[in-house]
Structures are given as C-alpha cells and as structure tokens.
Design an enzyme around this catalytic site. Structure first.
Site, short mmCIF file in Angstrom:
data_model
loop_
_atom_site.label_atom_id
_atom_site.label_comp_id
_atom_site.label_asym_id
_atom_site.label_seq_id
_atom_site.Cartn_x
_atom_site.Cartn_y
_atom_site.Cartn_z
N GLY A 240 0.24 -1.41 -0.55
CA GLY A 240 0.20 0.15 -0.05
C GLY A 240 0.54 1.02 0.28
O GLY A 240 0.02 2.31 0.34
N GLU A 280 4.81 -6.71 0.75
CA GLU A 280 3.42 -6.31 -0.20
C GLU A 280 3.54 -5.63 -1.05
O GLU A 280 2.35 -4.88 -0.68
CB GLU A 280 1.94 -7.05 0.14
CG GLU A 280 2.02 -8.70 1.12
CD GLU A 280 0.58 -9.01 0.90
OE1 GLU A 280 0.08 -8.72 1.17
OE2 GLU A 280 0.68 -9.97 2.28
N TYR A 323 -11.73 6.79 -9.55
CA TYR A 323 -10.49 7.24 -8.01
C TYR A 323 -10.65 8.63 -7.39
O TYR A 323 -10.02 9.60 -7.10
CB TYR A 323 -9.80 7.03 -7.50
CG TYR A 323 -9.74 4.77 -7.44
CD1 TYR A 323 -10.26 4.19 -6.83
CD2 TYR A 323 -7.83 4.69 -7.84
CE1 TYR A 323 -9.67 2.80 -6.84
CE2 TYR A 323 -8.50 3.64 -8.19
CZ TYR A 323 -8.98 2.11 -7.71
OH TYR A 323 -8.83 1.12 -7.80
N CYS A 350 -17.76 6.17 -25.01
CA CYS A 350 -19.13 7.21 -24.74
C CYS A 350 -19.73 7.42 -22.68
O CYS A 350 -20.43 6.96 -22.41
CB CYS A 350 -20.52 6.73 -25.43
SG CYS A 350 -20.04 6.55 -26.99
N1 PLP Z 1 -1.37 -6.85 -0.49
C1 PLP Z 1 -3.02 -6.46 -1.17
C2 PLP Z 1 -3.32 -7.65 0.49
C3 PLP Z 1 -3.68 -6.11 -1.41
O1 PLP Z 1 -4.90 -6.00 -0.68
C4 PLP Z 1 -2.71 -5.56 -1.81
C5 PLP Z 1 -3.85 -4.08 -2.61
O2 PLP Z 1 -4.97 -3.75 -2.51
C6 PLP Z 1 -1.65 -5.13 -1.79
C7 PLP Z 1 -1.00 -5.96 -1.35
C8 PLP Z 1 -0.11 -4.10 -2.60
O3 PLP Z 1 -0.63 -3.05 -2.43
P1 PLP Z 1 -0.14 -1.61 -3.01
O4 PLP Z 1 0.24 -1.81 -4.90
O5 PLP Z 1 -0.93 -0.48 -3.38
O6 PLP Z 1 1.12 -1.93 -2.62
#
Ligand code: PLP
Length: 421
Positions: A240, A280, A323, A350
């Site tokens: 995130g 992640e 968004y 469209c």
């Molecule tokens: N991990 C989980 C569980 C997610 O839902 C997301 C994105 O929605 C991510 C990782 C990766 O997020 P980002 O691309 O914002 O780093």
C-alpha cells in the site's frame, strides 16, 4: 539515480529512448515501462529491509506482465497473489512456491486446493468460514499448510475510500477478537500451522503514521497470542505504499518520494524483535516506471470547456474515472511557445466519466501530438478492459537504449473469435 523520464532538447526520453522517435513505428496508445526504474524501486525496498529479517513480495495485481514479473523476481522478490489466475502467472514467471503468499476474502475451494498442493509460503485467512474450508481440504489431502490470519486493525489509512482496507467497515480480514478465536482454532488443528499474522490497511498511502499505528497494534496482538502459547514467527505487513502522482516530468526530484520514509518508520517498530517481516508491494514497485503514451485525435471547444480528445480512454487507464486519481500529463515533444490552455483530456469512450484529466493547464496540444500519462505502471493495464470494443493496448519495456514489445494489443477481432456467430 535520476528519474528515467526526462526531456532532452524538448523531447521526452525514457532512459536513452527518444519516445517520439520510437512511437513512429508503433500504434498508439501503448504502455511503456522503464526497467531501470523498476530495479531502482526494488533496490530502495530491499535497502530499507536490509537491517531486518525481511522478504519483499510483489503484488501481481498491480501489473502482471510476465516480462515485469521476471524482472522483479530477479530482484529477489517473492509473489503476492489474490487468485488462482495470479498463482498460475506467478508460477509460470518462475516464482517458487516457498516465495508465494495468498490473500483475498473470497478464495474458492479450487483456489485453496491449488495453493495447498503447491505448498506456498502462506495462505492468509480472512474469515472463519475460510479457515474451516482450508482445514477440511488440508485434512482431506493429508497435507499441512502454513497460514496467517489477516487482522483488520480498524485503522484509517487516509486514502481513497475504495482502496482503504483496514477499517471494520471494509470486507477485509477479521477484528482482533475474532482473530484470537481463529488462532486458537488453527493451533488446535493438526493440519494448520499458524506461523504468521497478516495485515494490509490500504493502497496509495502517503503518510507513515497509519502504518506505525498498525505495527504497534500488531505487536500488541502478537504478545497476546504469545501469552496463550501461540508463537508467531512471521509478520506480513501488507503493502500500500503510495507513489507521488505529482508531475515527475517537470520535477523529477519529486518522483517516488514515499517509499523510503514510510518503510523506515514502519519497519523500525519491529527493531530488536526476532520476527520475519514480509512486505507485499505493488504500486511502489512498478507505478513510477510506467507511462501511457497516447495521441491527440481532436481538440474541441464548447461554450463551457476546452477538450483534448486522445486515443487512450478509461478502458486503458481507469484510475481517473474510478478514483478521480490525478495522473501527470506531459507533451512528448514540448513546444515552448505553445500557449497554456485549461483543458479536459478525454478519451473516445461513451461515458462522461471517461477522462484522463479534468481542468488541467497544459501547453496547447494539436491533432497528432503525443502525450505521456505518468505514474501509469501500476493499476493501469492490469485494470484495463475492452469496453466499447476498444483494444487493450500493447506494452513495451525499455532497458537503456533498447526497447522491446512485451505484449501485443488484445484486439476486438481476437475477442470476436471466442464467440459463436
Ligand atoms: N496486499 C494486499 C492484500 C492487497 O490487497 C494489495 C492491494 O490492494 C496489495 C498487497 C498491494 O498494494 P499496493 O499495490 O498498494 O502496494
């Protein structure tokens, strides 16, 4: 390292490739990515994690192009997946099962079975029902599996409501009390090994504080688990981390500023703890590396507005429509004498909601001019569709002075072949 998109004599380059010159032989629109920028983003993340027992995982949802997956795997990242399709892509791109983690609120029996058979690093559980299903499948296959429970800390990530995931009103994870109950169930289950804990509070987060709050919440929860004899070895910190969607073409020093300071603060909460840390990340790996190149078809003035109508649309890049996201837009060939106009940059779809920018002050563009839409490497092509029967466009990867096609366009003709006529 300098930002790879830069002007030389008024012409926009990606690394050493002159974009306008390269585009002479290409159909527009197309996505363009910089290998150097992806490697650079990976390096920043690795360096921030280097004082810790740390492993980064790349979230395939941000961009699943196999050429990028291979590049990111070579940078030492594992794969973060949310579907059977992403498991398939991760494995085909060469990610080993021990370096794959699987999240998502709605994993089907088939998907859980596939993940179990592959013996991936962690299945991240998001509900009691999912835990019970996984337990049944594992018992059935007589195969143990490492799991984490995704905990929802009820922390406001201060991002767009559609990509906030760590509030109790969001569908993700379970609250602390339910998580405690799920850990007890998992600890008593002969086939489940509750080794980890997982959290992901949202996407495009620009401020470190929600992460620090979330990290403290996690540590506190881990101590509560330990008091019950449940020992966690791995903390999956989610992803995130936001990127800077301000103008990187004119102010390259502003590109990609959030990763370092967010990660430093976030990881520091775990200093002196003997925990394995997983991260992640999607957007912060590929977001700043990509642009969408598009050509102006027409310009038009109504009594209320000026419009620049380009050949890319919401089916190619939906973030502005979905968004109201801001993406920087620059002319690929800068005309220093062009007057500045305030314009809506729109596509041919469209829908009134089909726009790439609204009320944007840009040097006046004319028919045939090329534009670059910045910050398009993440959640660009991976959210694209063939809406209005418009193609999903080709993608190209630059490395130094070389440029190669890494996916052809997916055309309405190919779609048509899947139907009976
Ligand atoms: N991990 C989980 C569980 C997610 O839902 C997301 C994105 O929605 C991510 C990782 C990766 O997020 P980002 O691309 O914002 O780093």
């Amino acid at each position: 390292m300098n930002y790879p998109y830069h002007y030389k004599n008024g012409r926009l380059f990606c690394e050493e490739v002159d974009i306008a010159e390269a585009a002479e032989n290409m159909e527009t629109p197309f996505y363009l990515y910089s290998s150097r920028e992806i490697r650079h983003s990976c390096q920043i993340i690795r360096e921030a994690g280097s004082p810790y027992h740390f492993k980064p995982f790349y979230a395939l949802k941000a961009n699943y192009n196999p050429a990028l997956l291979k590049l990111i795997r070579e940078e030492g990242f594992g794969a973060d997946i949310v579907s059977g399709g992403e498991l398939y892509f991760a494995r085909r791109a060469g990610f080993v099962p021990e370096e794959i983690v699987f999240a998502g609120v709605g994993k089907t029996e088939q998907e859980l079975r596939a993940a179990l058979k592959e013996e991936i690093a962690s299945i991240n559980i998001e509900s009691e029902a999912e835990l019970l299903l996984l337990s049944r499948i594992a018992a059935n296959l007589k195969q143990k599996t490492a799991i984490a429970i995704r905990i929802n800390p009820d922390i406001d990530a201060q991002t767009h409501e559609y990509i906030s995931t760590g509030l109790h009103s969001n569908k993700f994870g379970v609250d602390a009390e339910s998580a405690m109950q799920l850990y007890r169930m998992a600890a008593a289950d002969p086939w489940l090994e509750p080794e980890g804990i997982h959290m992901h509070i949202g996407s495009q987060i620009e401020n470190g504080q929600p992460y620090v709050d979330a990290a403290r919440f996690l540590l506190n929860f881990i101590e509560r688990l330990a008091a019950e004899g449940i020992r966690i070895s791995t903390v999956d910190l989610g992803g995130g981390i936001g990127i800077n969607y301000e103008d990187p073409f004119e102010k390259p020093e502003k590109a990609r500023t959030f990763t370092q300071h967010i990660l430093n603060d976030y990881l520091a909460v775990f200093k002196n703890r003997s925990l394995k840390l997983f991260l992640e990340v999607g957007r912060s790996v590929v977001g700043s590396a990509g642009v969408l190149i598009s050509r102006v078809i027409y310009t038009k003035t109504t009594p209320a507005k000026h419009f620049t109508i380009v050949d890319a649309a919401m089916n190619n890049l939906i973030r502005p429509s979905l968004y109201r996201a801001h993406h920087p837009i620059a002319a690929v060939r800068k005309e220093t004498t062009a007057p500045v106009v305030t314009t809506d940059v729109v596509g041919p779809v469209c829908e009134t909601g089909d726009f790439l920018a609204r009320e944007r002050a840009l040097p006046a563009l004319k028919e045939g001019d090329l534009i670059a839409v910045g910050g398009a490497g993440a959640y660009g092509q991976s959210l694209a569709s063939l809406y209005n029967l418009r193609p999903m466009v080709a993608e190209y990867l630059v490395d130094g002075s070389s440029i190669r096609k890494i996916s052809p366009a997916l055309t309405p003709e190919e779609l048509a072949d899947r139907f009976e006529w």
